[in-house]
Design a protein around this motif. Structure first.
Motif, PDB file in Angstrom:
ATOM      1  N   ILE A   1     -30.289  34.101  49.536  1.00 30.51           N
ATOM      2  CA  ILE A   1     -30.029  32.896  48.746  1.00 30.51           C
ATOM      3  C   ILE A   1     -31.327  32.309  48.215  1.00 30.51           C
ATOM      4  N   ASP A   2     -31.183  31.434  47.257  1.00 28.34           N
ATOM      5  CA  ASP A   2     -32.277  30.608  46.760  1.00 28.34           C
ATOM      6  C   ASP A   2     -32.336  29.379  47.666  1.00 28.34           C
ATOM      7  N   GLU A   3     -33.424  29.209  48.382  1.00 25.94           N
ATOM      8  CA  GLU A   3     -33.511  28.125  49.361  1.00 25.94           C
ATOM      9  C   GLU A   3     -33.484  26.745  48.713  1.00 25.94           C
ATOM     10  N   ASN A   4     -33.696  26.671  47.412  1.00 25.98           N
ATOM     11  CA  ASN A   4     -33.582  25.397  46.693  1.00 25.98           C
ATOM     12  C   ASN A   4     -32.142  25.120  46.267  1.00 25.98           C
ATOM     13  N   LYS A   5     -31.290  26.136  46.404  1.00 26.08           N
ATOM     14  CA  LYS A   5     -29.879  25.992  46.042  1.00 26.08           C
ATOM     15  C   LYS A   5     -29.026  26.609  47.151  1.00 26.08           C
ATOM     16  N   VAL A   6     -29.120  26.031  48.330  1.00 28.60           N
ATOM     17  CA  VAL A   6     -28.407  26.554  49.490  1.00 28.60           C
ATOM     18  C   VAL A   6     -26.901  26.466  49.246  1.00 28.60           C
ATOM     19  N   PRO A   7     -26.153  27.529  49.523  1.00 30.09           N
ATOM     20  CA  PRO A   7     -24.698  27.496  49.320  1.00 30.09           C
ATOM     21  C   PRO A   7     -24.024  26.377  50.109  1.00 30.09           C
ATOM     22  N   VAL A   8     -22.974  25.838  49.514  1.00 25.54           N
ATOM     23  CA  VAL A   8     -22.184  24.776  50.127  1.00 25.54           C
ATOM     24  C   VAL A   8     -20.795  25.324  50.440  1.00 25.54           C
ATOM     25  N   ILE A   9     -20.358  25.147  51.672  1.00 29.57           N
ATOM     26  CA  ILE A   9     -19.017  25.567  52.076  1.00 29.57           C
ATOM     27  C   ILE A   9     -18.154  24.316  52.223  1.00 29.57           C
ATOM     28  N   LEU A  10     -17.099  24.223  51.420  1.00 28.78           N
ATOM     29  CA  LEU A  10     -16.141  23.123  51.532  1.00 28.78           C
ATOM     30  C   LEU A  10     -15.013  23.562  52.447  1.00 28.78           C
ATOM     31  N   LEU A  11     -14.791  22.830  53.519  1.00 27.50           N
ATOM     32  CA  LEU A  11     -13.707  23.154  54.446  1.00 27.50           C
ATOM     33  C   LEU A  11     -12.614  22.103  54.317  1.00 27.50           C
ATOM     34  N   PHE A  12     -11.427  22.528  53.904  1.00 27.85           N
ATOM     35  CA  PHE A  12     -10.274  21.652  53.734  1.00 27.85           C
ATOM     36  C   PHE A  12      -9.294  21.912  54.872  1.00 27.85           C
ATOM     37  N   GLY A  13      -9.131  20.928  55.756  1.00 29.16           N
ATOM     38  CA  GLY A  13      -8.334  21.126  56.963  1.00 29.16           C
ATOM     39  C   GLY A  13      -6.834  21.132  56.735  1.00 29.16           C
TER      40      GLY A  13
ATOM     41  N   PHE B   1     -24.935  18.664  43.927  1.00 25.86           N
ATOM     42  CA  PHE B   1     -24.583  20.021  44.322  1.00 25.86           C
ATOM     43  C   PHE B   1     -24.113  20.873  43.144  1.00 25.86           C
ATOM     44  N   GLU B   2     -24.210  20.357  41.924  1.00 25.20           N
ATOM     45  CA  GLU B   2     -23.659  21.121  40.812  1.00 25.20           C
ATOM     46  C   GLU B   2     -24.403  22.420  40.542  1.00 25.20           C
ATOM     47  N   SER B   3     -25.650  22.534  41.021  1.00 29.33           N
ATOM     48  CA  SER B   3     -26.397  23.778  40.822  1.00 29.33           C
ATOM     49  C   SER B   3     -26.310  24.713  42.038  1.00 29.33           C
ATOM     50  N   HIS B   4     -25.636  24.263  43.094  1.00 31.30           N
ATOM     51  CA  HIS B   4     -25.503  25.073  44.306  1.00 31.30           C
ATOM     52  C   HIS B   4     -24.245  25.940  44.221  1.00 31.30           C
ATOM     53  N   PRO B   5     -24.307  27.178  44.696  1.00 29.46           N
ATOM     54  CA  PRO B   5     -23.071  27.970  44.794  1.00 29.46           C
ATOM     55  C   PRO B   5     -22.146  27.346  45.842  1.00 29.46           C
ATOM     56  N   ILE B   6     -20.860  27.275  45.517  1.00 33.12           N
ATOM     57  CA  ILE B   6     -19.880  26.620  46.378  1.00 33.12           C
ATOM     58  C   ILE B   6     -18.747  27.581  46.695  1.00 33.12           C
ATOM     59  N   VAL B   7     -18.380  27.633  47.974  1.00 28.76           N
ATOM     60  CA  VAL B   7     -17.220  28.423  48.411  1.00 28.76           C
ATOM     61  C   VAL B   7     -16.275  27.485  49.150  1.00 28.76           C
ATOM     62  N   VAL B   8     -14.993  27.565  48.825  1.00 29.13           N
ATOM     63  CA  VAL B   8     -13.984  26.740  49.479  1.00 29.13           C
ATOM     64  C   VAL B   8     -13.327  27.545  50.599  1.00 29.13           C
ATOM     65  N   HIS B   9     -13.146  26.906  51.750  1.00 33.04           N
ATOM     66  CA  HIS B   9     -12.416  27.515  52.864  1.00 33.04           C
ATOM     67  C   HIS B   9     -11.304  26.539  53.229  1.00 33.04           C
ATOM     68  N   CYS B  10     -10.063  26.886  52.880  1.00 29.08           N
ATOM     69  CA  CYS B  10      -8.956  25.968  53.119  1.00 29.08           C
ATOM     70  C   CYS B  10      -7.971  26.560  54.124  1.00 29.08           C
ATOM     71  N   PHE B  11      -7.282  25.666  54.827  1.00 28.18           N
ATOM     72  CA  PHE B  11      -6.418  26.060  55.933  1.00 28.18           C
ATOM     73  C   PHE B  11      -4.990  25.563  55.731  1.00 28.18           C
ATOM     74  N   SER B  12      -4.040  26.461  55.908  1.00 22.79           N
ATOM     75  CA  SER B  12      -2.619  26.170  55.855  1.00 22.79           C
ATOM     76  C   SER B  12      -2.248  25.529  54.513  1.00 22.79           C
ATOM     77  N   ASN B  13      -0.998  25.093  54.396  1.00 27.24           N
ATOM     78  CA  ASN B  13      -0.555  24.514  53.133  1.00 27.24           C
ATOM     79  C   ASN B  13      -1.221  23.179  52.846  1.00 27.24           C
ATOM     80  N   GLY B  14      -1.595  22.449  53.907  1.00 25.52           N
ATOM     81  CA  GLY B  14      -2.284  21.181  53.694  1.00 25.52           C
ATOM     82  C   GLY B  14      -3.615  21.375  53.004  1.00 25.52           C
ATOM     83  N   GLY B  15      -4.395  22.343  53.487  1.00 23.59           N
ATOM     84  CA  GLY B  15      -5.678  22.640  52.853  1.00 23.59           C
ATOM     85  C   GLY B  15      -5.512  23.254  51.483  1.00 23.59           C
ATOM     86  N   ALA B  16      -4.474  24.095  51.331  1.00 24.35           N
ATOM     87  CA  ALA B  16      -4.223  24.717  50.033  1.00 24.35           C
ATOM     88  C   ALA B  16      -3.792  23.687  49.003  1.00 24.35           C
ATOM     89  N   PHE B  17      -3.003  22.699  49.428  1.00 29.58           N
ATOM     90  CA  PHE B  17      -2.580  21.629  48.528  1.00 29.58           C
ATOM     91  C   PHE B  17      -3.796  20.812  48.078  1.00 29.58           C
TER      92      PHE B  17
END
Length: 292
Positions: free
Chosen positions: A43-55, A111-127
């Motif tokens: 990774i680029d240490e100036n643009k550390v990836p962000v993981i969004l976790l939706f419970g 965070f608009e310049s950071h790579p972002i990955v979403v990790h969502c759980f069950s229908n609540g997180g998917a919604f």
């Protein structure tokens, strides 16, 4: 690894409560984790990836934080949020605003310049992801979404699944749980019917009819990774495989991890090594392929 931890409950975000954790500024991104080079993110240490976790619906943060540790231990930024149960079941219109607030939050955090990955759980997180994805199209600044991990979702709307989900959230004794679960299931069912009729009579209205169908046809085509089990009693694995097949057929890069016997949203608990390998390999692929 020691990391800075910050919990926010900010008035300017209308009390949108979330949990964010940053890696130690001196974290060594060239080190290996448990001797496995597959866990070294380039990774680029100036643009550390962000993981969004939706419970999932009713998720307590102490449980969601166990998943965020997977990423925090590997030097990534994590941001956790679980939508209130009332918004997921009977004040569903508020989910639109929540999705917009999360997009605004990411921009406010630069965070608009950071790579972002979403990790969502069950229908609540998917919604929640559905509303977040919708809000992205109206964002004043583009966000660099690289992929989505979907754990134990999505599932089609069924009365039986709704009842079991509500029963799990309510808990308590059988004689308290049963009537409350039935009552809330009936109320939610009436609201479902209202949403369906409203969407038919007023095409384009803001009322959300069926998250499963909306997500199935979403325009975003970043990679999606599905983790699910044949033993899931809340969301049938056939729903997830149907959904994944559909997305794959419209050109989305789809990968899957199917377990035989782990319960709903407990695949990590029962299969830690393969689960961690799966999500880390997916993120590595998302970071290296350069897709938005």
């Amino acid at each position: 690894m020691r990391a800075h931890f910050k919990r926010r409950n900010m008035a300017e975000l209308d009390n949108l409560e979330y949990y964010i954790k940053f890696p130690n500024p001196n974290y060594n991104y060239t080190q290996t984790t448990n001797g496995d080079s597959d866990f070294v993110f380039v990774i680029d240490e100036n643009k550390v990836p962000v993981i969004l976790l939706f419970g999932w619906a009713g998720c307590q943060d102490k449980y969601l934080s166990k998943y965020s540790q997977i990423y925090e231990e590997r030097g990534l930024i994590t941001l956790r949020y679980t939508a209130p149960v009332k918004c997921l079941f009977w004040k569903r219109y508020q989910m639109i605003q929540i999705g917009q607030k999360i997009v605004k939050l990411l921009i406010d955090l630069n965070f608009e310049s950071h790579p972002i990955v979403v990790h969502c759980f069950s229908n609540g997180g998917a919604f929640l992801y559905q509303n977040f994805s919708s809000a992205l199209s109206k964002s004043p600044k583009p966000l660099q979404i690289k992929g989505v991990i979907v754990d134990s979702a999505p599932g089609k709307r069924r009365l039986g699944s709704l009842y079991r989900a509500i029963s799990n959230i309510i808990g308590g004794t059988f004689w308290y749980n049963l009537p409350m679960s039935i009552l809330i299931t009936i109320v939610c069912s009436i609201m479902w019917i209202y949403e369906i009729l409203s969407s038919l009579l007023k095409p384009g209205c803001s009322i959300q009819s069926d998250p499963f169908e909306i997500l199935k046809k979403e325009k975003n085509t970043w990679p999606q990774h599905f983790i699910y089990s044949k033993a899931d009693v809340l969301i049938p694995y056939q729903d997830i495989e149907y959904f994944a097949d559909y997305r794959e057929n419209v050109g989305v890069n789809v990968t899957r991890l199917c377990y035989e016997d782990s319960p709903h949203v407990k695949h990590y608990t029962h299969n830690k090594e393969s689960y961690v390998n799966s999500v880390c390999n997916f993120i590595n692929k998302c970071l290296s392929n350069g897709r938005n």
